[in-house]
Design an enzyme around this catalytic site. Structure first.
Site: not given
Ligand code: EPZ
Length: 420
Positions: A22-23, A119, A124, A307, A399
């Site tokens: 999915k990701n 969420c 996020r 995850d 989802r």
């Molecule tokens: C991706 O989300 C995945 N989703 C998530 O999977 C996964 O948990 C996550 O990466 C971490 O591996 C998809 O790929 C669609 P991040 P993403 O940006 O990109 C902080 C699932 O269950 N952050 O790596 O949103 C944020 O707050 C889902 O399949 C900032 O601070 O994750 C978090 O604490 C859930 N500023 C950390 O980074 C930003 O601009 C990780 O977020 C962006 C993120």
């Protein structure tokens, strides 16, 4: 409304096939915007999140055909134009829709999107995405719940990510592929899904090196062409079925495994005492003996994936001994704990840490899925619990998991989805 009802205590047997990630598929669908051409995504998981991002592209003018017989998605982005704005409820419904910002900015030099909502698992933020776009020369304006980006032409630059954010790495990479000159993303996320996105972009004609490492170099090109792409397997779906086999002390074969991508998950399950045999792109899980208590700290790849945190908490609920899970990636990703406690788990949450005292047995209860992976954790515990479990808010589970109840039913689980 739908519920999943599970009668615990049934062993699993047989084989299960893992879908594409999915990701991976979500950013790849967003990236198809860059070509103004036709791309075909093979073996796509027919999931709610995939349907939402396809609707976002259609609202921008793309033609998207989903073939549920062949699991192929054909996307023609020729007629996309920047005058359209995706409906805000679509972007807010699924955070990953925000991944269209980089491609739209790169192709059209203008994009206006609703800010993605937070969420259940965290606020996020998108600050790292926006910082990257600004570094490439975009003018970013925020207001009234929207973010707008403008740039005559993006210009390559060096960008250091404060945190190896998966989404920010993907969005900036997609923005940079048509920029003028070279972009270097340092402290980039290293998840396999990012490497898969770069493989898709390079097959379209992009020039990306280092995806999957902490430094990614992108040389801007003039145009990209649509291509056919088969994404990588879903390592989290695979890990979920592994924990289901382990908690029910079952032997099952899981087809669709990339051993390299699964390393942190395989290592942790082995540490728990789960025996397994990897053959080519499959793994046989020999669920036997007791589950040992272990400590887990979620980290960006190649650390243990956040995850899989909820699913492991479910498994450790019946481990021999005390386990500690530390969630370092998201600030609120223990919402499954109170629901697992309704089934008899002994979990104490202290900030970013959870202490899990293994119990001898779990009992069925009425529980609620609070997010995608939390829902999966409830299913895992329910499979081993004494008696019946009823899980509501199953839309969270849909989802991220294709046809989960039929895949588990085919393995011998006593599981039904009901309307109520
Ligand atoms: C991706 O989300 C995945 N989703 C998530 O999977 C996964 O948990 C996550 O990466 C971490 O591996 C998809 O790929 C669609 P991040 P993403 O940006 O990109 C902080 C699932 O269950 N952050 O790596 O949103 C944020 O707050 C889902 O399949 C900032 O601070 O994750 C978090 O604490 C859930 N500023 C950390 O980074 C930003 O601009 C990780 O977020 C962006 C993120």
């Amino acid at each position: 409304m739908e519920k999943i009802i599970i009668k615990g205590g049934y062993k699993l047997k047989g084989e299960v096939n893992i879908s594409s990630a999915k990701n991976s598929v979500l950013p790849i669908i967003a990236a198809s915007i860059l070509s103004g051409d036709v791309s075909i995504i093979e073996n796509a998981p027919m999931l709610e999140d995939v349907f939402v991002i396809c609707k976002v592209l259609e609202s921008l003018g793309a033609d998207v055909q989903l073939d549920t017989n062949t699991n192929c998605i054909t996307i023609d982005t020729k007629d996309i134009n920047s005058k359209e704005e995706p409906h805000s409820d679509l972007v807010r419904k699924m955070r990953a829709s925000f991944l269209i910002m980089g491609p739209m900015l790169s192709r059209f030099g203008r994009v206006k999107l609703s800010l993605p909502g937070g969420c259940n698992i965290g606020s996020r933020p998108i600050d790292l995405h926006l910082k990257g776009f600004s570094a490439l020369g975009a003018q970013i304006d925020l207001g009234h719940g929207y973010v707008e980006g403008r740039a005559n032409r993006l210009i390559g630059n060096k960008i250091y990510l404060d945190f190896p954010s998966v989404g920010a790495t993907e969005n900036i990479m997609m923005a940079a592929v048509l920029a003028k000159g070279e972009t270097v993303i340092e402290n980039s996320a290293e998840e396999p899904e990012i490497e898969d996105l770069a493989t898709y972009l390079n097959s379209m004609g992009a020039c990306i090196e280092g995806a999957g490492t902490g430094t990614i170099k992108i040389k801007g090109v003039e145009e990209l062409k649509g291509v056919r792409h088969r994404p990588i397997y879903d390592r989290i779906e695979a890990g979920t079925y592994m924990t289901a086999a382990a908690i029910t002390k079952s032997q099952i074969k899981i087809n669709g495994i990339n051993e390299e991508h699964m390393k942190p998950i395989l290592a942790k399950l082995s540490e728990c005492g789960v025996n397994m045999e990897i053959k080519n792109e499959s793994v046989i899980i020999y669920g036997e003996g007791d589950i040992k208590a272990v400590d887990i700290k979620t980290m960006p790849y190649p650390g243990f994936p956040t995850d899989m945190q909820a699913q492991m908490m479910a498994l450790l609920a019946i481990a021999k001994g005390t386990s500690i899970i530390t969630e370092t990636v998201f600030e609120n990703r223990f919402m499954h704990a109170p629901e697992l406690k309704r089934m008899g788990a002994n979990v104490k949450i202290d900030g970013r840490s959870a202490v899990i005292e293994g119990v001898k047995k779990l009992t069925g209860a009425e529980v609620k899925a609070t997010d995608l992976r939390a829902g999966a954790a409830l299913i895992i515990c329910a499979l081993a619990a004494e008696g019946c479990t009823s899980i509501s808010d199953v839309y969270h589970i849909d989802r991220g998991y294709v046809d989960i109840e039929n895949k588990l039913k085919a393995l011998g689980a006593n599981i039904e989805r009901i309307n109520y």
